[in-house]
Design an enzyme around this catalytic site. Structure first.
Site, short mmCIF file in Angstrom:
data_model
loop_
_atom_site.label_atom_id
_atom_site.label_comp_id
_atom_site.label_asym_id
_atom_site.label_seq_id
_atom_site.Cartn_x
_atom_site.Cartn_y
_atom_site.Cartn_z
N LYS A 141 -8.47 -9.91 -6.54
CA LYS A 141 -9.86 -9.93 -5.89
C LYS A 141 -10.57 -9.03 -6.15
CE LYS A 141 -9.00 -8.07 -1.59
NZ LYS A 141 -9.95 -7.89 -0.27
N LYS A 169 -13.68 -3.11 -3.11
CA LYS A 169 -14.42 -1.98 -2.69
C LYS A 169 -13.74 -0.60 -3.56
CE LYS A 169 -15.57 -2.60 1.78
NZ LYS A 169 -14.02 -2.86 2.21
N LYS A 201 0.85 -1.01 -0.12
CA LYS A 201 -0.12 0.07 0.02
C LYS A 201 0.74 1.10 -0.20
CE LYS A 201 -4.05 -1.72 1.55
NZ LYS A 201 -5.55 -1.89 2.30
#
Ligand code: AQP
Length: 327
Positions: free
Chosen positions: A192, A195, A111
């Site tokens: 995957k 959101k 990240k």
């Protein structure tokens, strides 16, 4: 009864992956265990976000969980920032966790990679997660592969704390979610469904039925025609997983039914199954949306229940670490 803790970040609208991979199992678990479910808004603050949207997304996430079947009378459902013990315990655990071990977290590396500026909050995310879990004497934490390393850190920190200050925390175990837990992006079945990706390969639970149908019908598959669940066929395998999860049928059974005829019928059937599966949830959500105050009240009660549990743990922590009682 084991105490189970799980959370969901309000980083976007809940999607089919969240529902099939996590939330539907939480719904089943609330009658078997002592379950605590949390909308972890403080975690959502560790990545760039729009402040005016945060409160609404948090409400929506909680309402979706209720619409999906979580019952605030049978579980503890609340918003993380409503219970201040999460951040209080994070500080104590910050003084036990080490820079070196946080620096090894692969999710932090992923990240933070390529970012010009990285917040301390993103670095400290695993310690906040440890506090979420340890504040409730949690026995079991259902985690996907991507969170396994964070749970290991939680265990290490709890064991180290107990060793240094005396037995204070329950050391939690990771539990593996049932098979078929990972739903992939329909346009990129090697990633995957997520959101925050804003990919057209995501099916949000509140998407229009026509949008859902279109997205599933345009799912990326491969240049063959054979309907088979296999690692080299991620797109087809994903559709089979989705169809199996939404109909309760077995993968083998579905492979047999769609063996001939190419991918078209599989996609059509999966689209119909998803639309049907989501219909009752969407109807319940629409009802809750008409009376938002009702959900807000349920969350306040949930926070009260959670705070009562976390306060007891924090009392133990304060005593063990030698802080002066307020008197
Ligand atoms: N694609 C998925 N398939 C199966 N399970 C999934 N979960 C998430 N995506 C999938 C599970 O949903 C629960 C809540 O997830 P989260 O909000 O804590 O964070 P996440 O895992 O990072 O989910 P997202 O949707 O991908 O969010 P962003 O984009 O913000 O990172 C977890 O139990 C998770 O395993």
């Amino acid at each position: 009864m084991a105490r189970v803790f799980s959370g969901v970040k309000p980083t976007g609208e809940l999607h089919l992956g969240n529902l099939l991979g996590a939330v539907r199992h939480w719904v089943a678990q609330q009658d078997q265990d002592d379950t605590i479910f949390c909308v972890v808004d403080l975690h959502a603050m560790t990545i760039p976000y729009e402040a005016p949207e945060m409160a609404d997304l948090t409400w929506k996430t909680a309402a979706m969980l209720i619409a999906a079947g979580l019952d605030p009378n049978r579980c503890t459902l609340f918003v993380q920032s409503h219970v201040p013990q999460h951040t209080e315990l994070t500080w104590t655990l910050n003084c036990v966790a080490t820079f070196g071990e946080l620096n090894r977290m692969t999710q932090f590396k992923e990240k933070s990679g390529g970012q010009e500026s990285v917040s301390v909050g993103l670095f400290d995310y695993p310690v906040l997660m440890a506090a979420d879990i340890l504040a409730y004497d949690t026995d079991k934490v259902p985690v996907g592969d991507d969170q396994r390393q964070h749970l290991e850190l939680t265990r290490d920190v709890a064991i180290r704390f107990n060793h240094r200050f005396g037995d204070t925390f329950v050391v939690p175990e990771a539990t593996v979610p049932p098979v078929g837990a990972r739903i992939m992006d329909l346009q990129d079945p090697t990633s995957k469904m997520s959101k925050s990706s804003a990919s057209p390969g995501t099916v949000a639970l509140l998407d229009d039925e026509k949008v859902i149908t279109k997205r599933i019908r345009s799912a990326v598959t491969d240049s063959e025609t054979e309907v088979r669940h296999a690692p080299e066929k991620p797109g087809v395998s994903n559709l089979l997983e989705i169809l199996a999860a939404t109909t309760g049928r077995g993968i083998k059974d579905l492979e047999g039914e769609f063996a001939s005829g190419g991918y078209g019928p599989l996609k059509d059937t999966a689209a119909e199954a998803v639309v049907e599966f989501l219909r009752p949830l969407r109807e319940r959500y629409a009802e809750l949306d008409k009376d938002r105050e009702q959900v807000t009240k349920q969350l306040a009660l949930g926070a009260q229940k959670a705070e009562a549990m976390a306060t007891k743990v924090m009392e133990r922590v304060r005593k063990a670490t030698g802080l002066l009682p307020r008197g």
